[in-house]
Design an enzyme around this catalytic site. Sequence first.
Site, PDB file in Angstrom:
ATOM      1  N   PRO A 108       0.905  -1.287   0.032  1.00  0.00           N
ATOM      2  CA  PRO A 108       0.071   0.087  -0.074  1.00  0.00           C
ATOM      3  C   PRO A 108       0.818   1.250   0.092  1.00  0.00           C
ATOM      4  O   PRO A 108       1.932   1.380   0.655  1.00  0.00           O
ATOM      5  CB  PRO A 108      -0.969  -0.140   1.348  1.00  0.00           C
ATOM      6  CG  PRO A 108      -0.259  -1.174   2.161  1.00  0.00           C
ATOM      7  CD  PRO A 108       0.557  -2.201   1.161  1.00  0.00           C
ATOM      8  N   VAL A 109       0.327   2.348  -0.700  1.00  0.00           N
ATOM      9  CA  VAL A 109       1.304   3.381  -1.066  1.00  0.00           C
ATOM     10  C   VAL A 109       1.009   4.424   0.191  1.00  0.00           C
ATOM     11  O   VAL A 109       0.027   4.518   0.953  1.00  0.00           O
ATOM     12  CB  VAL A 109       0.622   4.249  -2.168  1.00  0.00           C
ATOM     13  CG1 VAL A 109       1.440   5.525  -2.424  1.00  0.00           C
ATOM     14  CG2 VAL A 109       0.838   3.418  -3.316  1.00  0.00           C
ATOM     15  N   ASP A 163      14.634   3.001   5.150  1.00  0.00           N
ATOM     16  CA  ASP A 163      13.853   2.151   4.267  1.00  0.00           C
ATOM     17  C   ASP A 163      14.298   1.459   3.104  1.00  0.00           C
ATOM     18  O   ASP A 163      14.177   0.411   2.918  1.00  0.00           O
ATOM     19  CB  ASP A 163      12.670   3.084   3.634  1.00  0.00           C
ATOM     20  CG  ASP A 163      11.323   3.388   4.635  1.00  0.00           C
ATOM     21  OD1 ASP A 163      11.375   3.077   5.594  1.00  0.00           O
ATOM     22  OD2 ASP A 163      10.312   4.070   3.778  1.00  0.00           O
ATOM     23  N   GLY A 194       3.581   3.548   5.352  1.00  0.00           N
ATOM     24  CA  GLY A 194       4.662   3.096   6.246  1.00  0.00           C
ATOM     25  C   GLY A 194       5.203   1.810   6.043  1.00  0.00           C
ATOM     26  O   GLY A 194       6.237   1.224   6.801  1.00  0.00           O
TER      27      GLY A 194
HETATM   28  O1  PMV Z   1       8.788   5.522   5.047  1.00  0.00           O
HETATM   29  P1  PMV Z   1       7.946   5.333   6.425  1.00  0.00           P
HETATM   30  O2  PMV Z   1       6.707   6.038   6.568  1.00  0.00           O
HETATM   31  O3  PMV Z   1       8.136   4.033   6.666  1.00  0.00           O
HETATM   32  O4  PMV Z   1       8.875   6.129   7.357  1.00  0.00           O
HETATM   33  C1  PMV Z   1      10.160   6.202   7.740  1.00  0.00           C
HETATM   34  C2  PMV Z   1      10.353   6.194   8.971  1.00  0.00           C
HETATM   35  C3  PMV Z   1      10.721   7.621   9.502  1.00  0.00           C
HETATM   36  O5  PMV Z   1      11.783   7.412  10.527  1.00  0.00           O
HETATM   37  C4  PMV Z   1       9.700   8.264  10.066  1.00  0.00           C
HETATM   38  C5  PMV Z   1      11.444   8.304   8.435  1.00  0.00           C
HETATM   39  C6  PMV Z   1      12.823   8.002   8.138  1.00  0.00           C
HETATM   40  O6  PMV Z   1      13.471   8.672   7.065  1.00  0.00           O
HETATM   41  O7  PMV Z   1      13.551   7.445   8.754  1.00  0.00           O
END
Ligand code: PMV
Length: 321
Positions: free
Chosen positions: A101-102, A152, A105
């Site tokens: 899902p977009v 990520d 997270g």
């Molecule tokens: O992409 P997400 O929503 O899983 O967020 C990544 C995690 C954060 O710590 C909120 C941002 C980051 O760049 O680490």
Amino acid sequence: MPAIAASAPGKAILFGEHAVVYARPAIAVPVTQVQARVTVSARLRAPAGEVMLLAPEIQLESRLDALQPEHPLAIGLAGVRAALGITRFPALTIRIQSTIPVASGLGSGAAVTVALVRAVAGFLGQPLADEQVNAIAFSVEQTHHGTPSGIDNTVITYNQPVYFVRGQPIERLAVPAAFTLLIGDTGVQSPTGAVVADVRARWQAEPDRYEALFQAAGAIAQAGRYLIETGRPDSLGPLLDNNHQMLQEMGVSSPDLDRLVAAARQAGALGAKLSGGGRGGNMIALVTTAAADSVRLALTAAGAVRVVSTRVAADDRTPTV
Ligand code: PMV
């Protein structure tokens, strides 16, 4: 030339989101039950350099040269050209599909880039090293999330549980005892960049309070690493609960996330927290095999639009090309 496909998993952050942007440690795991998949094939009757991009799920059907240069796919492909030292591609069709899902997270953007880069470089017979794939995926994240930590793209590129500290070499996490997470989706899209920017503004307004919260979240990630690496994942529950409370105090939870977290705990989860940028998107619950079904039902009853179950194990690596 035969078509070439590459896939990349989604991811979930176990501990330390947001604090990781401020150089505190965090832990993330791949979620192979959701995937981005990119297929590259030759266009036999098109002129050299004409690249067609098809992503039906986001209604994209466009030539590469018609995309804005800052489009994530354009940046990813420019990264491939630079890494391979070529000025243009042969005529290609690139098909992008994803079950991630977009804006939830689960790392959908980074997974699409990783699969794209590997598929195109693989098609051209010049596969790139993981470090190069990771660097290209990070450059896309930088354009779209402002100040990403890099967690990520790292966990998705390496497809391994990682203990991540911004700017430091990647540390793969040993997972001697596997464990199960349920991932509940609020169905609310929440772009990470906006939440990260808001946390930055709050940190600037109240630096001491936010530094203390980031420090505490980092300490939790460290403690979590110790429990995972010593084979005691069933003891992670209170750490997940504490980390959720810190994220609430940072202002990144939401009533939907809190409701799913509470429902999971009531139904017997060992611990639960939001995962990722927050304000929407997904939460995770640590479950025993015995409690998994009742927690899944409770999440659905509390409004989760989907629940994914994932087993975390060190040798989770699946072939990516
Ligand atoms: O992409 P997400 O929503 O899983 O967020 C990544 C995690 C954060 O710590 C909120 C941002 C980051 O760049 O680490």
